[in-house]
Enzyme design. Structure first.
Site, PDB file in Angstrom:
ATOM      1  N   ASP A 175      50.498  27.873  46.262  1.00  0.00           N
ATOM      2  CA  ASP A 175      51.481  28.481  45.357  1.00  0.00           C
ATOM      3  C   ASP A 175      51.196  28.045  43.921  1.00  0.00           C
ATOM      4  OD1 ASP A 175      53.668  29.982  44.636  1.00  0.00           O
ATOM      5  OD2 ASP A 175      55.136  28.844  45.772  1.00  0.00           O
TER       6      ASP A 175
ATOM      7  N   CYS B 252      54.657  32.805  41.179  1.00  0.00           N
ATOM      8  CA  CYS B 252      54.047  33.932  41.895  1.00  0.00           C
ATOM      9  C   CYS B 252      53.527  34.947  40.896  1.00  0.00           C
ATOM     10  CB  CYS B 252      55.077  34.590  42.817  1.00  0.00           C
ATOM     11  SG  CYS B 252      54.429  36.078  43.593  1.00  0.00           S
TER      12      CYS B 252
HETATM   13  N1  COA Z   1      42.353  38.742  53.286  1.00  0.00           N
HETATM   14  C1  COA Z   1      41.271  39.202  52.636  1.00  0.00           C
HETATM   15  N2  COA Z   1      40.980  40.490  52.476  1.00  0.00           N
HETATM   16  C2  COA Z   1      41.860  41.364  52.995  1.00  0.00           C
HETATM   17  C3  COA Z   1      43.003  40.960  53.686  1.00  0.00           C
HETATM   18  C4  COA Z   1      43.234  39.594  53.818  1.00  0.00           C
HETATM   19  N3  COA Z   1      44.320  39.114  54.440  1.00  0.00           N
HETATM   20  N4  COA Z   1      43.670  42.041  54.090  1.00  0.00           N
HETATM   21  C5  COA Z   1      42.986  43.105  53.669  1.00  0.00           C
HETATM   22  N5  COA Z   1      41.878  42.700  53.018  1.00  0.00           N
HETATM   23  C6  COA Z   1      40.848  43.514  52.381  1.00  0.00           C
HETATM   24  C7  COA Z   1      40.428  44.734  53.166  1.00  0.00           C
HETATM   25  O1  COA Z   1      39.429  44.405  54.059  1.00  0.00           O
HETATM   26  C8  COA Z   1      39.958  45.645  52.067  1.00  0.00           C
HETATM   27  O2  COA Z   1      38.697  45.224  51.621  1.00  0.00           O
HETATM   28  P1  COA Z   1      37.657  46.261  50.954  1.00  0.00           P
HETATM   29  O3  COA Z   1      38.314  46.810  49.725  1.00  0.00           O
HETATM   30  O4  COA Z   1      36.474  45.400  50.644  1.00  0.00           O
HETATM   31  O5  COA Z   1      37.423  47.296  51.997  1.00  0.00           O
HETATM   32  C9  COA Z   1      40.927  45.365  50.940  1.00  0.00           C
HETATM   33  O6  COA Z   1      41.397  44.041  51.179  1.00  0.00           O
HETATM   34  C10 COA Z   1      42.094  46.339  50.907  1.00  0.00           C
HETATM   35  O7  COA Z   1      42.685  46.376  52.193  1.00  0.00           O
HETATM   36  P2  COA Z   1      44.018  47.151  52.515  1.00  0.00           P
HETATM   37  O8  COA Z   1      44.361  46.938  53.947  1.00  0.00           O
HETATM   38  O9  COA Z   1      43.945  48.561  52.007  1.00  0.00           O
HETATM   39  O10 COA Z   1      45.040  46.297  51.708  1.00  0.00           O
HETATM   40  P3  COA Z   1      45.780  46.565  50.335  1.00  0.00           P
HETATM   41  O11 COA Z   1      44.855  46.946  49.252  1.00  0.00           O
HETATM   42  O12 COA Z   1      46.961  47.409  50.613  1.00  0.00           O
HETATM   43  O13 COA Z   1      46.263  45.059  50.047  1.00  0.00           O
HETATM   44  C11 COA Z   1      46.877  42.882  50.838  1.00  0.00           C
HETATM   45  C12 COA Z   1      47.081  44.368  50.955  1.00  0.00           C
HETATM   46  C13 COA Z   1      47.965  42.210  51.645  1.00  0.00           C
HETATM   47  C14 COA Z   1      45.517  42.507  51.390  1.00  0.00           C
HETATM   48  C15 COA Z   1      46.944  42.479  49.337  1.00  0.00           C
HETATM   49  O14 COA Z   1      48.049  43.089  48.728  1.00  0.00           O
HETATM   50  C16 COA Z   1      47.024  40.986  49.139  1.00  0.00           C
HETATM   51  O15 COA Z   1      46.091  40.270  49.439  1.00  0.00           O
HETATM   52  N6  COA Z   1      48.108  40.493  48.601  1.00  0.00           N
HETATM   53  C17 COA Z   1      48.237  39.057  48.384  1.00  0.00           C
HETATM   54  C18 COA Z   1      49.487  38.732  47.790  1.00  0.00           C
HETATM   55  C19 COA Z   1      49.634  37.251  47.533  1.00  0.00           C
HETATM   56  O16 COA Z   1      48.816  36.421  47.848  1.00  0.00           O
HETATM   57  N7  COA Z   1      50.734  36.961  46.898  1.00  0.00           N
HETATM   58  C20 COA Z   1      51.046  35.653  46.520  1.00  0.00           C
HETATM   59  C21 COA Z   1      51.592  34.832  47.618  1.00  0.00           C
HETATM   60  S1  COA Z   1      53.184  35.303  48.175  1.00  0.00           S
HETATM   61 ZN    ZN Z   2      56.779  29.997  45.687  1.00  0.00          ZN
END
Ligand code: COA
Ligand code: ZN
Length: 309
Positions: free
Chosen positions: A19, A244
């Site tokens: 975080d 965040c």
């Molecule tokens: N870890 C790493 N890569 C991931 C993943 C994960 N958990 N989940 C999906 N991906 C990758 C996919 O393989 C894809 O890769 P590519 O572009 O090389 O093909 C890409 O991410 C997009 O995947 P998709 O399923 O379409 O996801 P998205 O674009 O809708 O994103 C998340 C969804 C959840 C992956 C993204 O929003 C995210 O990582 N958010 C993190 C938020 C965070 O950490 N917030 C702070 C803490 S609360």
């Molecule tokens: Zn927090």
């Protein structure tokens, strides 16, 4: 018995390596993360959230989590460490890296889920349940964050009923710890007391944790309200590092040193040594190139000068 005369143990998960570092302008390298985690362990922190398996495009600061997990498993095999995973893909990556504990992240509002993980509330709920079930089946320990559990930066106050319903579903899906998160640091002690009372009907107090940010200087007061409500599990971040990237206005977490100081001075045991936490803050300040520390930092440093090791 009043809280001030107990010698009960409280459990602190330091979330600074996740975080904390996810939101820093200065990019830190893997070596610094490993050093910080080791220093936290040396200070007696029993549980550390060490990274996140999320899209490196969304949070580039967490891109080296697999390396962190592998190294820490070798360096600190006995320390409880967890990683945040938002979906099954993250769980698979966590498992491949050798992670033993995961945390799913479910926000309590529609907009926050969309901003954070690009899912609707319903999709996020389903992803969290599926991830928890698969992790439990694979023998991993599990935590579930219920984020924006007080206020959402986009939707205002979160209804208590929603938070309670989501917490219950996380518990039913197998979460061993349900973490009630004040993601933007807008809670106040009265609200904490009221919500925890309602939450305790859905999840046993021993399985509830709280996660406060100190945006409005009420982090310690909120932690005290949670202690009085019977909660014994807390997230905090050494030096108050954090925030965040997807929640505008969120400041750093309640500082671990503030929580330890308050708890120890009030008769609780944390197992954490403040002088060693200060050493970790010194190292983090050098790496992040800015002053760190919670509300007690100046006083703690003066104490250290007076009683050199
Ligand atoms: N870890 C790493 N890569 C991931 C993943 C994960 N958990 N989940 C999906 N991906 C990758 C996919 O393989 C894809 O890769 P590519 O572009 O090389 O093909 C890409 O991410 C997009 O995947 P998709 O399923 O379409 O996801 P998205 O674009 O809708 O994103 C998340 C969804 C959840 C992956 C993204 O929003 C995210 O990582 N958010 C993190 C938020 C965070 O950490 N917030 C702070 C803490 S609360
Ligand atoms: Zn927090």
């Amino acid at each position: 018995m009043s809280a001030s005369t107990t010698t009960e143990v409280i459990h602190i998960t330091d979330v600074a390596p996740r975080d904390g570092l996810q939101n820093q302008q200065v990019r830190t390298d893997t070596a610094f993360k490993l050093k910080l985690i080791q220093m936290l362990a040396e200070a007696g922190v029993g549980s550390v959230e060490i990274g996140a398996f999320v899209s490196p495009k969304a949070v580039p600061q967490m891109a080296d989590t697999a390396e962190v997990v592998k190294s820490i498993n070798d360096l600190l095999p006995d320390v409880r460490t967890s990683v945040l995973v938002p979906n099954l893909k993250g769980l698979e990556l966590a498992r491949n890296a050798g992670a033993r504990e995961i945390a799913v992240v479910l926000s309590a509002t529609e907009t926050m889920n969309r901003k954070n993980i690009n899912m609707s509330l319903q999709q996020a709920l389903e992803a969290s349940v599926a991830t928890l079930q698969a992790a439990s089946a694979g023998g991993m320990r599990t935590r579930a964050y219920v984020a924006v559990a007080f206020d959402c930066p986009f939707e205002g106050e979160t209804p208590t009923d929603t938070v309670v319903a989501l917490a219950r579903q996380m518990k039913e899906a197998g979460a061993q710890e349900v973490v009630i998160a004040d993601t933007i640091g807008s809670a106040s002690p009265g609200m904490v007391k009221e919500r925890l009372k309602a939450l305790a009907q859905a999840v046993p107090l021993a399985e509830l944790a709280v996660h406060f940010h100190d945006t409005r200087g009420m982090g310690a007061a909120n932690a005290w309200a949670a202690l009085e409500a019977g909660v014994r599990r807390f997230d905090a971040s050494v030096g108050g590092i954090g925030g965040c990237p997807f929640a505008p206005g969120a400041a750093g977490n309640l500082a671990t040193e503030d929580l330890v100081l308050m708890a120890e001075r009030s008769g609780f045991r944390t197992g954490i040594q403040l002088d060693k936490l200060l050493s970790a803050i010194d190292v983090a300040e050098a790496a992040l190139q800015r002053p760190l520390g919670g509300r007690s930092i100046a006083w703690l440093r003066r104490q250290r000068e007076r009683t050199p090791a």
